[in-house]
Design an enzyme around this catalytic site. Sequence first.
Site, short mmCIF file in Angstrom:
data_model
loop_
_atom_site.label_atom_id
_atom_site.label_comp_id
_atom_site.label_asym_id
_atom_site.label_seq_id
_atom_site.Cartn_x
_atom_site.Cartn_y
_atom_site.Cartn_z
N ASP A 414 11.76 -6.40 -32.52
CA ASP A 414 10.65 -7.10 -33.14
C ASP A 414 11.03 -7.35 -34.61
O ASP A 414 11.99 -6.76 -35.12
CB ASP A 414 9.40 -6.21 -33.03
CG ASP A 414 8.19 -6.82 -33.69
OD1 ASP A 414 8.00 -8.04 -33.55
OD2 ASP A 414 7.43 -6.09 -34.34
N LYS A 415 10.30 -8.23 -35.28
CA LYS A 415 10.60 -8.52 -36.69
C LYS A 415 9.65 -7.79 -37.63
O LYS A 415 10.07 -6.90 -38.36
CB LYS A 415 10.53 -10.03 -36.95
CG LYS A 415 10.88 -10.41 -38.39
CD LYS A 415 10.60 -11.85 -38.68
CE LYS A 415 9.12 -12.11 -38.86
NZ LYS A 415 8.59 -11.55 -40.13
N PHE A 554 -2.34 -26.02 -43.02
CA PHE A 554 -0.93 -25.98 -42.60
C PHE A 554 -0.83 -26.05 -41.08
O PHE A 554 -1.65 -25.48 -40.37
CB PHE A 554 -0.30 -24.67 -43.10
CG PHE A 554 1.13 -24.48 -42.66
CD1 PHE A 554 2.17 -24.95 -43.45
CD2 PHE A 554 1.44 -23.84 -41.47
CE1 PHE A 554 3.49 -24.78 -43.05
CE2 PHE A 554 2.75 -23.66 -41.06
CZ PHE A 554 3.78 -24.14 -41.86
N LYS A 577 2.02 -28.12 -50.87
CA LYS A 577 3.20 -27.25 -50.81
C LYS A 577 3.67 -27.17 -49.36
O LYS A 577 2.86 -27.25 -48.42
CB LYS A 577 2.89 -25.85 -51.37
CG LYS A 577 2.04 -24.95 -50.51
CD LYS A 577 2.02 -23.54 -51.09
CE LYS A 577 1.36 -22.53 -50.17
NZ LYS A 577 -0.10 -22.61 -50.15
N GLY A 689 6.35 -12.70 -32.73
CA GLY A 689 5.22 -13.61 -32.58
C GLY A 689 5.01 -14.46 -33.82
O GLY A 689 4.10 -15.28 -33.87
N ARG A 801 7.23 -17.09 -31.96
CA ARG A 801 5.98 -17.43 -31.30
C ARG A 801 5.92 -16.91 -29.86
O ARG A 801 5.52 -17.60 -28.94
CB ARG A 801 5.74 -18.94 -31.33
CG ARG A 801 5.22 -19.46 -32.66
CD ARG A 801 3.85 -18.89 -32.93
NE ARG A 801 3.36 -19.26 -34.27
CZ ARG A 801 2.47 -18.55 -34.93
NH1 ARG A 801 2.02 -17.42 -34.42
NH2 ARG A 801 2.03 -18.91 -36.09
N LYS A 807 8.00 -11.59 -24.28
CA LYS A 807 9.07 -10.69 -24.75
C LYS A 807 9.66 -9.92 -23.57
O LYS A 807 10.87 -9.77 -23.44
CB LYS A 807 8.52 -9.72 -25.80
CG LYS A 807 8.10 -10.37 -27.10
CD LYS A 807 7.68 -9.30 -28.11
CE LYS A 807 7.32 -9.90 -29.45
NZ LYS A 807 7.04 -8.89 -30.47
N ASP A 828 7.26 -1.92 -33.06
CA ASP A 828 6.33 -0.97 -33.67
C ASP A 828 4.87 -1.24 -33.33
O ASP A 828 4.00 -0.48 -33.75
CB ASP A 828 6.50 -0.98 -35.19
CG ASP A 828 6.05 -2.29 -35.80
OD1 ASP A 828 5.47 -2.27 -36.89
OD2 ASP A 828 6.29 -3.35 -35.19
N ASN A 831 2.00 -5.20 -29.32
CA ASN A 831 2.59 -6.42 -28.76
C ASN A 831 4.02 -6.20 -28.29
O ASN A 831 4.59 -7.05 -27.60
CB ASN A 831 2.56 -7.55 -29.80
CG ASN A 831 3.32 -7.17 -31.07
OD1 ASN A 831 3.21 -6.06 -31.57
ND2 ASN A 831 4.11 -8.09 -31.58
#
Length: 1204
Positions: A414-415, A554, A577, A689, A801, A807, A828, A831
């Site tokens: 995971d990130k 956004f 931006k 995600g 995503r 996963k 962690d 998810n």
Amino acid sequence: MDLSSIRKLITRYCTGEESWVDSRTVYIGHKEPPPGTEAYIPQRFPDNRIVSSKYTFWNFIPKNLFEQFRRIANFYFLIIFLVQLIIDTPTSPTTSGLPLFFVITVTAIKQGYEDWIRHKADNAINQCPVHVIQHGKVVRKQSQKLRVGDIVQVKENETFPCDLILLSTSREDGTCFVTTASLDGESSHKTYYAVQDTKAFNTAEEVDTLHATIECEQPQPDLYKFVGRINIYLDRDEPIARPLGSENLLLRGATLKNTEYIHAVAIYTGMETKMALNYQSKSQKRSAVEKSMNAYLIVYLCILISKALINTVLKYAWQANPNRDEPWYNQKTETERQRHVLIRAFTDFLAFMVLFNYIIPVSMYVTVEMQKFLGSYFILWDDDMFDEELGEGPLVNTSDLNEELGQVEYVFTDKTGTLTENNMELRECCVDGHVYVPHAVCNGQILPGAAGMDMIDSSPGVDGKEREELFFRALCLCHTVQVKEEETVDGIKRGIHQGKSTSFYISSSPDEVALVEGMNRLGFTYLRLKDSHMEILNREDEMERFELLEVLNFDSVRRRMSVIVRSSSGEYYLFCKGADSSIFPRVVSGKVEQVRARVEHNAVEGLRTLCVAYKKLTHEEYEETCRLLNSAKLALHERDKKLAEAYDVIEKDFILLGATAVEDRLQDKAADTIESLHKAGMKVWVLTGDKMETAAATCYASRLFHRNTQILELTTKRTEEQSLHDVLFDLSRTVLRQHGSMTRDTFSGLSGDCQDYGLIIDGATLSAVLKPTQEGTSNGGNYKEIFLEICRNCSAVLCCRMAPLQKAQIVKLIKASKEHPITLAIGDGANDVSMILEAHVGIGIMGKEGRQAARNSDYAITKFKHLKKMLLVHGHYYYIRIAELVQYFFYKNVCFIFPQFLYQFFCGFSQQPLYDTAYLTLYNISFTSLPILLYSLMEQHINIDILKRDPTLYRDIAKNSLLRWPTFIYWTFLGIFDAVVFFFGAFFLFDNTTFTSNGQMFGNWTFGTLVFTILVFTVTLKLALDTHYWTWINHFVIWGSLLFYVIFSLLWGGIIWPFLNYQRMYYVFMQMLSSGPAWLSIILLIIVSLLPDVVKKVLCRALWPTTTERIQNADKLYKGHLSEFTPLSSLHAPPVRKHDRHGNEHQKHTHRRSDSSPPKKLMCTYWGGRPDYCTFSSFLRIEENPRFSGAAYTYSAPGPETSV
């Protein structure tokens, strides 16, 4: 009830109306709809209990026994035990029954304890209190007692107990803020909306008067999708129908933030919540070593059956001669002769099976279980993996997979919260080419590589200062940040303006918070949004007010956001931006080249970059903009498309102001850990995600993607332009053009002479790839195979995503590929639970996002950096220890039982045991069990520091290399050779010879005891020869086991034991030791047995040493100090040829050690253009041989200086 209601009932129950299957009706507060509107049909829904355990009190024994008897050895010994009970066999049933009972009991207790821990965790969740509104009052209930239709009150910082539809909030606008970190890994605040017609019901009494029903889809695992509608019954005849979407759905596991309280209705409970549907069902994980053990057991079972069959056939061939039949004084002879020959033969076959069954060691499973259980404590006791900040160390939830840590080929991580700390911070901003660094980041010092930076106190001229202040105002206004007027959040104090406010910022994007906080440190403070006016404090501490007119939100396609504001002087500004690729094409003036150069520089550094632009609007232009936006917002069909077209018209003709660079701070040593895993031969995939841009920046920072990595995108944006089929085949051609049909080596990421590829794929495209191809379609191709082929040729893969279940699908896809690699998943949050359960090894991080991942994992650690030691050191040791244990057990049992087989040729195949019953029972339990158990706990064939410094050593044990068939066959034949030496050595040395002084001959029990003595000493000394790491405990156990055997034999044969019906071993051992030739034969046969293995090892080490053996030899040469100063790459086997960085092939010259001069060591490593004199990594750059690192190079000068 009217006719229409009856018709609806009949339709639903009898004709199977489709909507009955695909949707559900929820009665809010369990109130029936008004008469005449629709039929009240109560439906049955599950309660709100969450179950993560495998067993219950009632099914534990049958389910656990079923799982245990799936093991071949356990099932086999059960059959043997039953055979011993049924027929007359040479040995007692207790010899098989007791060890089997011990194994089953110990394993059941261990697994039952682990499941009891899961039950406790489930109960803690299920019994936590929730607040439910009943009869206008707030009532406390246990979470597990919630039902669909209950109206729930949730307060700030509480977690939602189930999936809820938001009815009302404490905020006037009917919004609430939620963090979904435990679900999708995003810790930012997201906005959810109450139903417009119910947001005024703020108190418990008001909510209780609400009369409404909800129709929605049945539970789906997709976190981002929800379709439903609410029917609100007022005084009028027809109900008001309002659509419900994912913006109204609050998911179980998410947390309420910045909102005092909310009222919501439960629609999905318990195991039907989206979080629970994304859990994988728990299944029994089995390691590669256990699978190898099962395969070897099948081979030995075939050998056993063959031996029993041969002996049975030879027995009847022997007895075919009447002179060789059983003697007349055998009372069973007549009875047996009257039985059918096939029945007698089958009984004899089973008796031989029992006699030889010791070749399959049930005690091996006991030893393996003990080794795994006790060995897991080495992880728990590892001080290097203890986290001082949390005050916790690693956890081992299951010890069955210890050795699998040494076999990992794919790491799925995971990130957010795993690779990163999830703390964004503004590193710098660039205005017209001038670079500004917030003081909190630079601490008054110019950062490395940033010579010539302008600090805040050395701003450019008057014109430049106006542009600079406009840039800062743009960042203070162009965002969706909100201000929370409280001192602490999650126990952490968050101030804005020192001494002036104790508020802190929250937003759906952590980048925006970082930018606004960065502006605060650079002198411009965003205060609040009040009455549609944004208030900011400038550098002179003067308040400025801007009216917020429009927000152009956004989205991932535009990759930008804009706001339209009106200043106090009446001027209209459009501030925008976004990503550089979406801003630069829309800019008409500004210092584009200077800003572009800075953006590219920051992107290479792995920072997240955004460009800022603006334009002034006249009143007429603003009116036209409002008209465009309103017409798009009111459209009922294709609203998103019309909004996108309107944004495209509005956002153009910008003046470029500058750019920002934000750092998503990585966890300590995360990049070093990923680099080590790459060197060790593992492919690392990031599954998140999060948004693609965010994740890609993290991948650059963590060195998953390198500067020269060519990024391949397989995303929704690209598949909208081309068909999925075309995109896949284009990518396939790209990656295979250079490599041809050859699969890229696992170390391609370190390769200098071929292009690096990195793949980025998103969740929607992955779903399309994994969808089964329709029959008869034009492409007819298998997308999965093409996708896997692309992935194999990429050095790194980023999946963004991703829904939690996706996963797990990715992990499952790789597991099922033709190579069947060993996978590890680490995360962690909740998810990540699905992929943790799906992977061969699941590791949870005890982080900020709760403990769901740690609770459902096989192992839990506190930081990502600990993964390096867990795999490269603990995993390496566990694997080599258990590999030796398994091979040694089979070897010593072949040595044990093969003489028994040979003995049958000399006793008329009468099933006469060669060894005494005590020796048969205690051989595996006492005489030879402790030395191998201790070896499998203590052995360190290489120093710990060397394993951490040289990750390439991990490749020596990859792909189950120590338990391959050639190794297994070698150990088996070594056991057969030793058994032949024991038996025939003793047989021929003592043939026709008297041994005692009175001329008495040795009997069969003395002969068997002599063979057994040689056997015990040989197998124990064989293990001593294999031991590299000696401690006093090793010495005590190895020599103590031999001493115990001698003492036991003296006592067993020296005393008349009253509980025995026979005394056949009386004085046998002492009589054998009183003979000089017996002593000579014991010593001689032990030496002859061990000699071939010793010779083979010496020759292999001298002629064909492995990298491991070279390092072992060097470590002995330097007396254990190798790890402190020796370059390890010089110990790697030199290849014949190598390639330099430009692909040129040349011969590698070897330098001979000077005989006269003392050795002088020279060390230097080289990474990414900068020398590193601290990390002594492998120095040889070798592309062809996967056993070598591609770290850098070494230099050896002529003369006295030589490489080590």
